[in-house]
Design a protein around this motif. Structure first.
Motif, PDB file in Angstrom:
ATOM      1  N   SER A  16       0.846  -1.179   0.000  1.00  0.00           N
ATOM      2  CA  SER A  16       0.000   0.000   0.000  1.00  0.00           C
ATOM      3  C   SER A  16       0.889   1.239   0.000  1.00  0.00           C
ATOM      4  O   SER A  16       1.889   1.292   0.722  1.00  0.00           O
ATOM      5  N   LEU A  17       0.525   2.202  -0.822  1.00  0.00           N
ATOM      6  CA  LEU A  17       1.278   3.449  -0.897  1.00  0.00           C
ATOM      7  C   LEU A  17       0.392   4.620  -0.494  1.00  0.00           C
ATOM      8  O   LEU A  17      -0.783   4.657  -0.817  1.00  0.00           O
ATOM      9  N   THR A  18       0.981   5.553   0.235  1.00  0.00           N
ATOM     10  CA  THR A  18       0.320   6.802   0.575  1.00  0.00           C
ATOM     11  C   THR A  18       1.244   7.925   0.142  1.00  0.00           C
ATOM     12  O   THR A  18       2.385   7.994   0.602  1.00  0.00           O
ATOM     13  N   ASP A  19       0.767   8.760  -0.748  1.00  0.00           N
ATOM     14  CA  ASP A  19       1.585   9.851  -1.303  1.00  0.00           C
ATOM     15  C   ASP A  19       2.905   9.328  -1.848  1.00  0.00           C
ATOM     16  O   ASP A  19       3.957   9.933  -1.648  1.00  0.00           O
ATOM     17  N   GLY A  20       2.863   8.175  -2.503  1.00  0.00           N
ATOM     18  CA  GLY A  20       4.056   7.602  -3.115  1.00  0.00           C
ATOM     19  C   GLY A  20       4.995   6.904  -2.151  1.00  0.00           C
ATOM     20  O   GLY A  20       6.029   6.394  -2.552  1.00  0.00           O
ATOM     21  N   GLU A  21       4.640   6.870  -0.868  1.00  0.00           N
ATOM     22  CA  GLU A  21       5.476   6.238   0.149  1.00  0.00           C
ATOM     23  C   GLU A  21       4.866   4.916   0.585  1.00  0.00           C
ATOM     24  O   GLU A  21       3.641   4.791   0.674  1.00  0.00           O
ATOM     25  N   PHE A  22       5.715   3.947   0.901  1.00  0.00           N
ATOM     26  CA  PHE A  22       5.243   2.656   1.391  1.00  0.00           C
ATOM     27  C   PHE A  22       4.466   2.859   2.685  1.00  0.00           C
ATOM     28  O   PHE A  22       4.941   3.496   3.613  1.00  0.00           O
ATOM     29  N   ALA A  23       3.242   2.325   2.732  1.00  0.00           N
ATOM     30  CA  ALA A  23       2.387   2.500   3.909  1.00  0.00           C
ATOM     31  C   ALA A  23       1.984   1.154   4.512  1.00  0.00           C
ATOM     32  O   ALA A  23       1.026   1.079   5.254  1.00  0.00           O
ATOM     33  N   GLY A  24       2.696   0.094   4.152  1.00  0.00           N
ATOM     34  CA  GLY A  24       2.408  -1.218   4.722  1.00  0.00           C
ATOM     35  C   GLY A  24       1.828  -2.174   3.697  1.00  0.00           C
ATOM     36  O   GLY A  24       1.588  -1.823   2.542  1.00  0.00           O
ATOM     37  N   ALA A  25       1.623  -3.383   4.145  1.00  0.00           N
ATOM     38  CA  ALA A  25       1.049  -4.418   3.292  1.00  0.00           C
ATOM     39  C   ALA A  25      -0.427  -4.568   3.619  1.00  0.00           C
ATOM     40  O   ALA A  25      -0.833  -4.427   4.771  1.00  0.00           O
ATOM     41  N   GLN A  26      -1.203  -4.848   2.598  1.00  0.00           N
ATOM     42  CA  GLN A  26      -2.628  -5.086   2.765  1.00  0.00           C
ATOM     43  C   GLN A  26      -2.969  -6.404   2.093  1.00  0.00           C
ATOM     44  O   GLN A  26      -2.216  -6.909   1.261  1.00  0.00           O
ATOM     45  N   GLU A  27      -4.140  -6.920   2.433  1.00  0.00           N
ATOM     46  CA  GLU A  27      -4.588  -8.152   1.811  1.00  0.00           C
ATOM     47  C   GLU A  27      -4.896  -7.905   0.343  1.00  0.00           C
ATOM     48  O   GLU A  27      -5.541  -6.924  -0.018  1.00  0.00           O
ATOM     49  N   ASN A  28      -4.428  -8.813  -0.493  1.00  0.00           N
ATOM     50  CA  ASN A  28      -4.770  -8.802  -1.909  1.00  0.00           C
ATOM     51  C   ASN A  28      -6.110  -9.515  -2.025  1.00  0.00           C
ATOM     52  O   ASN A  28      -6.190 -10.729  -1.918  1.00  0.00           O
TER      53      ASN A  28
END
Length: 159
Positions: A16-28
């Motif tokens: 997951s990205l927020t403003d182009g930054e890595f924001a963690g992993a989420q379920e696919n």
């Protein structure tokens, strides 16, 4: 957890990205858990699930109580009535109660090692706890999906 199982679980995640930054992993959400054989299932149910559930088990309120008293003792606040102190302390315990002891301890240590004298709010420690438990909690969710698929495919359902 075996490397092959870790790879399987990684297939169920997306970054997951927020403003182009890595924001963690989420379920696919489109991930379809692969089929397991009996040995893989037994290992997951007998070893991996219990270990991960234990790792994520919330700390007990008594431990949280003591840790918060110690944390807040670093910050002097004059003239706060005792009943207000107790109520604030109960907020801390209630809000941190979903998190495991290791995550709370790491979050508090991180806060205390920061430069400056700002007193933490519960949300500061909660955010640091969430970040720490995010991936293990996702792994637990995906493991449960693997197990559920295996059990659905058994003749007559779950064993």
């Amino acid at each position: 957890m075996k490397p092959q199982l870790r790879q399987t679980l990684d297939g169920g995640k997306k970054n997951s990205l927020t403003d182009g930054e890595f924001a963690g992993a989420q379920e696919n959400k489109s991930w379809n858990p692969p089929s397991l054989n009996r040995e893989e299932y037994d290992d997951i149910v007998g070893i991996d699930l219990p270990a991960l559930e234990d790792y994520l088990r919330p700390a007990n309120d008594t431990w949280i109580d003591g840790r918060i008293v110690t944390l807040l003792s670093h910050y002097y606040v004059p003239n706060v009535p005792f009943d207000v102190q107790v109520a604030a302390h109960e907020d801390w315990v209630r809000l941190l109660s979903p998190f495991p002891q290791w995550a709370i301890e790491a979050a508090v240590d991180e806060w205390l090692s920061r430069p400056g004298r700002q007193k933490p709010m519960p949300g500061d420690i909660i955010a640091a706890c969430r970040w720490r438990v995010e991936e293990p909690a996702l792994n637990l969710k995906l493991l449960r999906k693997l197990v559920a698929r295996y059990e659905r495919e058994l003749p007559g359902g779950r064993t």
